[in-house]
Design a protein around this motif. Sequence first.
Motif, PDB file in Angstrom:
ATOM      1  N   SER A 336      58.677-120.248  21.894  1.00  0.00           N
ATOM      2  CA  SER A 336      58.764-118.831  22.591  1.00  0.00           C
ATOM      3  C   SER A 336      58.752-118.913  24.103  1.00  0.00           C
ATOM      4  O   SER A 336      58.197-120.058  24.691  1.00  0.00           O
ATOM      5  CB  SER A 336      57.632-117.886  22.300  1.00  0.00           C
ATOM      6  OG  SER A 336      56.269-117.929  22.741  1.00  0.00           O
ATOM      7  N   PRO A 337      59.441-118.265  24.946  1.00  0.00           N
ATOM      8  CA  PRO A 337      59.411-118.352  26.612  1.00  0.00           C
ATOM      9  C   PRO A 337      57.941-118.320  26.996  1.00  0.00           C
ATOM     10  O   PRO A 337      57.543-119.204  27.877  1.00  0.00           O
ATOM     11  CB  PRO A 337      59.988-117.108  27.048  1.00  0.00           C
ATOM     12  CG  PRO A 337      60.969-116.789  25.952  1.00  0.00           C
ATOM     13  CD  PRO A 337      60.406-117.388  24.441  1.00  0.00           C
ATOM     14  N   SER A 338      57.071-117.475  26.613  1.00  0.00           N
ATOM     15  CA  SER A 338      55.635-117.490  27.030  1.00  0.00           C
ATOM     16  C   SER A 338      54.969-118.673  26.859  1.00  0.00           C
ATOM     17  O   SER A 338      54.325-119.046  27.805  1.00  0.00           O
ATOM     18  CB  SER A 338      55.099-116.085  26.415  1.00  0.00           C
ATOM     19  OG  SER A 338      55.113-116.439  25.194  1.00  0.00           O
ATOM     20  N   LEU A 339      55.236-119.314  25.425  1.00  0.00           N
ATOM     21  CA  LEU A 339      54.543-120.393  25.097  1.00  0.00           C
ATOM     22  C   LEU A 339      55.134-121.828  26.073  1.00  0.00           C
ATOM     23  O   LEU A 339      54.388-122.769  26.333  1.00  0.00           O
ATOM     24  CB  LEU A 339      54.484-120.635  23.496  1.00  0.00           C
ATOM     25  CG  LEU A 339      53.552-121.956  23.228  1.00  0.00           C
ATOM     26  CD1 LEU A 339      52.339-121.715  23.603  1.00  0.00           C
ATOM     27  CD2 LEU A 339      53.940-122.164  21.770  1.00  0.00           C
ATOM     28  N   ALA A 340      56.402-121.590  26.254  1.00  0.00           N
ATOM     29  CA  ALA A 340      56.931-123.004  27.023  1.00  0.00           C
ATOM     30  C   ALA A 340      56.532-122.665  28.514  1.00  0.00           C
ATOM     31  O   ALA A 340      56.056-123.877  28.879  1.00  0.00           O
ATOM     32  CB  ALA A 340      58.506-122.486  26.842  1.00  0.00           C
ATOM     33  N   ARG A 341      56.298-121.614  29.100  1.00  0.00           N
ATOM     34  CA  ARG A 341      55.740-121.626  30.358  1.00  0.00           C
ATOM     35  C   ARG A 341      54.296-121.995  30.366  1.00  0.00           C
ATOM     36  O   ARG A 341      53.834-122.976  31.436  1.00  0.00           O
ATOM     37  CB  ARG A 341      55.772-120.033  30.813  1.00  0.00           C
ATOM     38  CG  ARG A 341      55.193-119.935  32.164  1.00  0.00           C
ATOM     39  CD  ARG A 341      55.495-118.434  32.702  1.00  0.00           C
ATOM     40  NE  ARG A 341      56.686-118.493  33.500  1.00  0.00           N
ATOM     41  CZ  ARG A 341      57.174-117.404  34.130  1.00  0.00           C
ATOM     42  NH1 ARG A 341      56.423-116.133  33.622  1.00  0.00           N
ATOM     43  NH2 ARG A 341      58.264-117.174  34.550  1.00  0.00           N
ATOM     44  N   GLU A 342      53.597-121.647  29.273  1.00  0.00           N
ATOM     45  CA  GLU A 342      52.202-122.036  29.225  1.00  0.00           C
ATOM     46  C   GLU A 342      52.251-123.486  29.132  1.00  0.00           C
ATOM     47  O   GLU A 342      51.197-124.225  29.987  1.00  0.00           O
ATOM     48  CB  GLU A 342      51.438-121.341  28.396  1.00  0.00           C
ATOM     49  CG  GLU A 342      50.063-121.613  27.942  1.00  0.00           C
ATOM     50  CD  GLU A 342      49.429-121.177  26.941  1.00  0.00           C
ATOM     51  OE1 GLU A 342      48.336-121.578  26.492  1.00  0.00           O
ATOM     52  OE2 GLU A 342      50.126-120.014  26.404  1.00  0.00           O
ATOM     53  N   GLN A 343      53.007-123.952  28.333  1.00  0.00           N
ATOM     54  CA  GLN A 343      52.771-125.648  28.240  1.00  0.00           C
ATOM     55  C   GLN A 343      53.225-126.385  29.548  1.00  0.00           C
ATOM     56  O   GLN A 343      52.794-127.251  29.908  1.00  0.00           O
ATOM     57  CB  GLN A 343      53.586-126.119  27.046  1.00  0.00           C
ATOM     58  CG  GLN A 343      53.098-125.645  25.501  1.00  0.00           C
ATOM     59  CD  GLN A 343      53.891-126.202  24.609  1.00  0.00           C
ATOM     60  OE1 GLN A 343      54.709-126.766  24.582  1.00  0.00           O
ATOM     61  NE2 GLN A 343      53.157-126.065  23.242  1.00  0.00           N
TER      62      GLN A 343
END
Length: 346
Positions: A336-343
């Motif tokens: 997901s976009p939120s997980l991609a940003r966090e990683q």
Amino acid sequence: MTCIKEKRNFSTLMRDTNSPFLPASDKNEVPVEVGFILQQHFSMTAFTAAVDTLVTANLVRTTPLFHYQTYAAETSPVVSDLGIEIAAQGTLSAFENKPLPDLLIICGGYRCSTQHHPELTRILKQADSQNLLIGGLWNGAIALAHAGLLNQQSCALHPDNHAYMREQFPHVSVSEQVIVSEGNRLTSAGPVSAMEMMLQLISQLRGAQVTRAIREILSCDQISEDSNIRISQPGDDPCLPQNLRDILELMAANIEEPISVDELTTCIGISRRQIERLFQNHLDTSPGRYYLELRITHARRLLLQSNESITNIAIASGFVSTSHFSNCYKDYFGLSPSLAREQHRN
């Protein structure tokens, strides 16, 4: 415009751009070990061009494709042609206690010595006996010639050294080309050709797809024949028909409010069928899929490079809702976009 689940793989043009952010391949590749042997007064620009190509190769994949180390031909630190000292990670004596790398590259320069170096010759002959790859930058080919590794072969080196090479090594063919690749020998004549030599090598070892992705990063500011300097765009490819180039520019200029294929037909003056045929024949994709991938790529850049909310990024990238954007992003990038940003931040 809809996001089709089964189309998780980017089409060729956008796959190269997004390759560093795609899910890791199941294929576990062993990194190629590269050793740069630095001679006193080596060409810093030729060396960094070669190294930058390897580093960029690692950036376009989620797992490293290359490891490199530097070795001083004499003592460390090594003084480059710019007067900058480089602290090499080892000297030639290091090879007494460790295996030779898969690829050895001798880094020469305008003021590098052309004299025979017995220890370097020994190591090069050892590498040759193991059938390893051996290269030379600028006049690094001279060290290969001293080791007898270029007999009856062609090589590239800086023009300033052509006369010396022909006089001292009559069994070596000095090429007028700036890059020569014959068997396990790779030689180049200067900084620009050093990068191209490494790109050719990477293509052989890792495939054309990796090389295309590297070129996209390193060749964004190439100067055209009329010296017009600007950042390259997908529509700049002179091999593409002008109609297609115009369409690509229109799409790139209308990310936040995508224009329909019918509007494109009006702007360009050709039929929907002609537009579809242009995309299929030259980009191996459809107009809708290309446009979606272009907007997803735009969104990925905003997501990882800014602090904008996911909602604002979805709007700025032409998506009708945050959920639609999130689903499309996950279809292509595997998270997901939120997980991609966090990683990315971690």
